[in-house]
Write a protein that holds these residues in place. Structure first.
Motif, PDB file in Angstrom:
ATOM      1  N   MET A   1       1.562 -13.440   0.707  1.00 55.81           N
ATOM      2  CA  MET A   1       1.364 -12.089   0.214  1.00 55.81           C
ATOM      3  C   MET A   1       0.028 -12.031  -0.519  1.00 55.81           C
ATOM      4  SD  MET A   1       4.145  -9.686  -1.722  1.00 55.81           S
ATOM      5  CE  MET A   1       5.011 -11.089  -2.249  1.00 55.81           C
ATOM      6  N   SER A   2      -0.804 -11.050  -0.166  1.00 61.48           N
ATOM      7  CA  SER A   2      -2.146 -10.965  -0.723  1.00 61.48           C
ATOM      8  C   SER A   2      -2.127 -10.259  -2.068  1.00 61.48           C
ATOM      9  CB  SER A   2      -3.062 -10.223   0.245  1.00 61.48           C
ATOM     10  OG  SER A   2      -4.324 -10.083  -0.314  1.00 61.48           O
ATOM     11  N   ARG A   3      -2.435 -11.014  -3.129  1.00 59.64           N
ATOM     12  CA  ARG A   3      -2.478 -10.400  -4.458  1.00 59.64           C
ATOM     13  C   ARG A   3      -3.745  -9.576  -4.624  1.00 59.64           C
ATOM     14  NH1 ARG A   3      -1.795 -15.398  -8.208  1.00 59.64           N
ATOM     15  NH2 ARG A   3      -2.861 -16.330  -6.462  1.00 59.64           N
ATOM     16  N   ILE A   4      -4.853 -10.065  -4.062  1.00 59.69           N
ATOM     17  CA  ILE A   4      -6.114  -9.330  -4.171  1.00 59.69           C
ATOM     18  C   ILE A   4      -6.037  -8.052  -3.344  1.00 59.69           C
ATOM     19  CG2 ILE A   4      -8.571  -9.414  -3.557  1.00 59.69           C
ATOM     20  CD1 ILE A   4      -8.441 -12.412  -4.265  1.00 59.69           C
ATOM     21  N   GLY A   5      -5.443  -8.146  -2.153  1.00 57.47           N
ATOM     22  CA  GLY A   5      -5.364  -6.985  -1.266  1.00 57.47           C
ATOM     23  C   GLY A   5      -4.581  -5.827  -1.838  1.00 57.47           C
ATOM     24  N   LYS A   6      -3.615  -6.115  -2.712  1.00 56.67           N
ATOM     25  CA  LYS A   6      -2.797  -5.049  -3.297  1.00 56.67           C
ATOM     26  C   LYS A   6      -3.505  -4.326  -4.441  1.00 56.67           C
ATOM     27  CE  LYS A   6       1.740  -6.785  -2.116  1.00 56.67           C
ATOM     28  NZ  LYS A   6       3.007  -7.290  -2.637  1.00 56.67           N
ATOM     29  N   LYS A   7      -4.544  -4.947  -5.025  1.00 55.42           N
ATOM     30  CA  LYS A   7      -5.257  -4.320  -6.141  1.00 55.42           C
ATOM     31  C   LYS A   7      -6.021  -3.102  -5.649  1.00 55.42           C
ATOM     32  CE  LYS A   7      -6.529  -8.042  -9.313  1.00 55.42           C
ATOM     33  NZ  LYS A   7      -7.710  -8.807  -9.747  1.00 55.42           N
ATOM     34  N   PRO A   8      -5.948  -1.985  -6.354  1.00 52.58           N
ATOM     35  CA  PRO A   8      -6.764  -0.834  -5.944  1.00 52.58           C
ATOM     36  C   PRO A   8      -8.229  -1.029  -6.328  1.00 52.58           C
ATOM     37  CG  PRO A   8      -5.445  -0.302  -7.872  1.00 52.58           C
ATOM     38  CD  PRO A   8      -5.053  -1.682  -7.463  1.00 52.58           C
ATOM     39  N   VAL A   9      -9.128  -0.438  -5.553  1.00 54.88           N
ATOM     40  CA  VAL A   9     -10.568  -0.471  -5.854  1.00 54.88           C
ATOM     41  C   VAL A   9     -10.895   0.784  -6.652  1.00 54.88           C
ATOM     42  CG1 VAL A   9     -12.899  -0.516  -4.894  1.00 54.88           C
ATOM     43  CG2 VAL A   9     -11.058  -1.734  -3.735  1.00 54.88           C
ATOM     44  N   GLN A  10     -11.418   0.615  -7.874  1.00 57.27           N
ATOM     45  CA  GLN A  10     -11.775   1.750  -8.722  1.00 57.27           C
ATOM     46  C   GLN A  10     -13.075   2.372  -8.215  1.00 57.27           C
ATOM     47  OE1 GLN A  10      -9.925   2.977 -11.256  1.00 57.27           O
ATOM     48  NE2 GLN A  10      -8.382   1.409 -10.899  1.00 57.27           N
ATOM     49  N   ILE A  11     -13.096   3.701  -8.150  1.00 58.59           N
ATOM     50  CA  ILE A  11     -14.311   4.414  -7.749  1.00 58.59           C
ATOM     51  C   ILE A  11     -14.981   4.933  -9.014  1.00 58.59           C
ATOM     52  CG2 ILE A  11     -15.264   6.304  -6.380  1.00 58.59           C
ATOM     53  CD1 ILE A  11     -12.649   6.183  -4.721  1.00 58.59           C
ATOM     54  N   PRO A  12     -16.167   4.410  -9.391  1.00 58.54           N
ATOM     55  CA  PRO A  12     -16.819   4.882 -10.611  1.00 58.54           C
ATOM     56  C   PRO A  12     -17.393   6.289 -10.446  1.00 58.54           C
ATOM     57  CG  PRO A  12     -18.106   3.148  -9.555  1.00 58.54           C
ATOM     58  CD  PRO A  12     -16.874   3.334  -8.737  1.00 58.54           C
ATOM     59  N   GLN A  80      -5.719  -9.775   6.826  1.00 61.77           N
ATOM     60  CA  GLN A  80      -6.909  -8.919   6.721  1.00 61.77           C
ATOM     61  C   GLN A  80      -6.972  -8.125   5.413  1.00 61.77           C
ATOM     62  OE1 GLN A  80      -9.393  -8.298   9.241  1.00 61.77           O
ATOM     63  NE2 GLN A  80      -8.573 -10.142  10.166  1.00 61.77           N
ATOM     64  N   GLN A  81      -5.836  -8.004   4.726  1.00 65.55           N
ATOM     65  CA  GLN A  81      -5.762  -7.086   3.581  1.00 65.55           C
ATOM     66  C   GLN A  81      -6.698  -7.463   2.438  1.00 65.55           C
ATOM     67  OE1 GLN A  81      -1.940  -6.823   1.621  1.00 65.55           O
ATOM     68  NE2 GLN A  81      -2.317  -4.740   0.947  1.00 65.55           N
ATOM     69  N   GLY A  82      -6.674  -8.723   2.009  1.00 68.66           N
ATOM     70  CA  GLY A  82      -7.514  -9.168   0.902  1.00 68.66           C
ATOM     71  C   GLY A  82      -8.996  -9.073   1.233  1.00 68.66           C
ATOM     72  N   LEU A  83      -9.367  -9.464   2.465  1.00 66.39           N
ATOM     73  CA  LEU A  83     -10.755  -9.387   2.902  1.00 66.39           C
ATOM     74  C   LEU A  83     -11.244  -7.934   2.897  1.00 66.39           C
ATOM     75  CD1 LEU A  83     -13.311 -10.587   4.322  1.00 66.39           C
ATOM     76  CD2 LEU A  83     -12.147 -10.128   6.465  1.00 66.39           C
ATOM     77  N   THR A  84     -10.434  -7.034   3.441  1.00 66.77           N
ATOM     78  CA  THR A  84     -10.817  -5.624   3.517  1.00 66.77           C
ATOM     79  C   THR A  84     -11.015  -5.048   2.131  1.00 66.77           C
ATOM     80  OG1 THR A  84      -9.591  -5.410   5.586  1.00 66.77           O
ATOM     81  CG2 THR A  84     -10.118  -3.384   4.429  1.00 66.77           C
ATOM     82  N   ARG A  85     -10.097  -5.335   1.214  1.00 68.02           N
ATOM     83  CA  ARG A  85     -10.204  -4.826  -0.150  1.00 68.02           C
ATOM     84  C   ARG A  85     -11.471  -5.346  -0.830  1.00 68.02           C
ATOM     85  NH1 ARG A  85     -11.111  -6.210  -5.418  1.00 68.02           N
ATOM     86  NH2 ARG A  85     -10.127  -4.718  -6.807  1.00 68.02           N
ATOM     87  N   THR A  86     -11.780  -6.642  -0.637  1.00 67.00           N
ATOM     88  CA  THR A  86     -12.962  -7.236  -1.250  1.00 67.00           C
ATOM     89  C   THR A  86     -14.242  -6.642  -0.678  1.00 67.00           C
ATOM     90  OG1 THR A  86     -11.746  -9.275  -1.645  1.00 67.00           O
ATOM     91  CG2 THR A  86     -14.134  -9.424  -1.713  1.00 67.00           C
ATOM     92  N   LEU A  87     -14.291  -6.414   0.636  1.00 63.59           N
ATOM     93  CA  LEU A  87     -15.482  -5.830   1.253  1.00 63.59           C
ATOM     94  C   LEU A  87     -15.723  -4.408   0.749  1.00 63.59           C
ATOM     95  CD1 LEU A  87     -15.103  -7.123   4.922  1.00 63.59           C
ATOM     96  CD2 LEU A  87     -16.771  -7.872   3.233  1.00 63.59           C
ATOM     97  N   ILE A  88     -14.638  -3.625   0.579  1.00 61.51           N
ATOM     98  CA  ILE A  88     -14.785  -2.259   0.043  1.00 61.51           C
ATOM     99  C   ILE A  88     -15.288  -2.326  -1.397  1.00 61.51           C
ATOM    100  CG2 ILE A  88     -13.539  -0.158  -0.602  1.00 61.51           C
ATOM    101  CD1 ILE A  88     -11.709  -0.704   1.857  1.00 61.51           C
TER     102      ILE A  88
END
Length: 194
Positions: A1-12, A80-88
């Motif tokens: 289970m991807s812990r990083i992938g579940k984190k939302p990306v904050q939009i400043p 793919q979830q963690g990678l996608t979140r990190t790239l965004i």
């Protein structure tokens, strides 16, 4: 289970995000980046956050969450979830703060100068090496032995810095060459070891 992938990306503040299916475009004060991601995931914007979700595939709606986790579709999307979140996240940071890699040159006569936007390197070869600045990359030369590579795309900044370093990688005996600031160079003792 991807812990990083579940984190939302904050939009400043000052950043606009456009999501069109799996294509994400991020626009900020430093520029604009766009990237298409895997269609195994669902990318959504909720308020000032971007969330990467794993969707239920057809035929898995009646499965429990634990059983759904065992399916091939879930495992492929989870990879793919963690990678996608990190790239965004890297795109958002790039258009707000930008990315930078610092290089340092060690050796007698090794120096860098700027010729317009391009970089000219003297690295002990018979002729100086000219490195043209790619689109979206700027060079800074605070002194003649340091180079700062700046840009909004993290991968491009890293690639350009790696290409400059490859012009004269550090050698293990005296440490002469181009290396990242703070990089540890493994040293050999040479003839003194005998």
């Amino acid at each position: 289970m991807s812990r990083i992938g579940k984190k939302p990306v904050q939009i400043p503040a000052g950043v606009t995000v456009t999501i069109n299916g799996t294509t994400v475009a991020v626009k900020g004060p430093k520029g604009e980046l766009e990237r298409t991601f895997s269609n195994l995931l669902v990318i959504e914007q909720e308020g000032d956050e971007i969330i990467v979700k794993i969707p239920r595939t057809p035929g898995t709606e009646d499965l429990s969450h634990e059983d759904f986790k065992l399916t091939k579709a879930y495992k492929a999307a989870n990879a793919q979830q963690g990678l996608t979140r990190t790239l965004i996240h890297n795109m958002v940071v790039g258009v707000t703060e930008g990315w930078e890699k610092k290089l340092e040159m060690t050796g007698v006569g090794y120096r860098a100068t700027l010729k317009g936007a391009d970089l000219e390197l003297s690295l002990g070869y018979s002729n100086p090496i000219s490195y043209p600045a790619p689109a979206g990359i700027t060079f800074e030369v605070p002194d003649n032995t340091h180079i700062n590579v700046k840009g909004i795309a993290k991968e491009q900044v890293g690639q350009v810095a790696a290409e400059i370093r490859a012009k004269r990688p550090p050698e293990p005996y005296k440490g002469k060459g181009v290396h990242y600031v703070g990089e540890h160079i493994r040293r050999k003792l040479g003839k003194a070891a005998k």
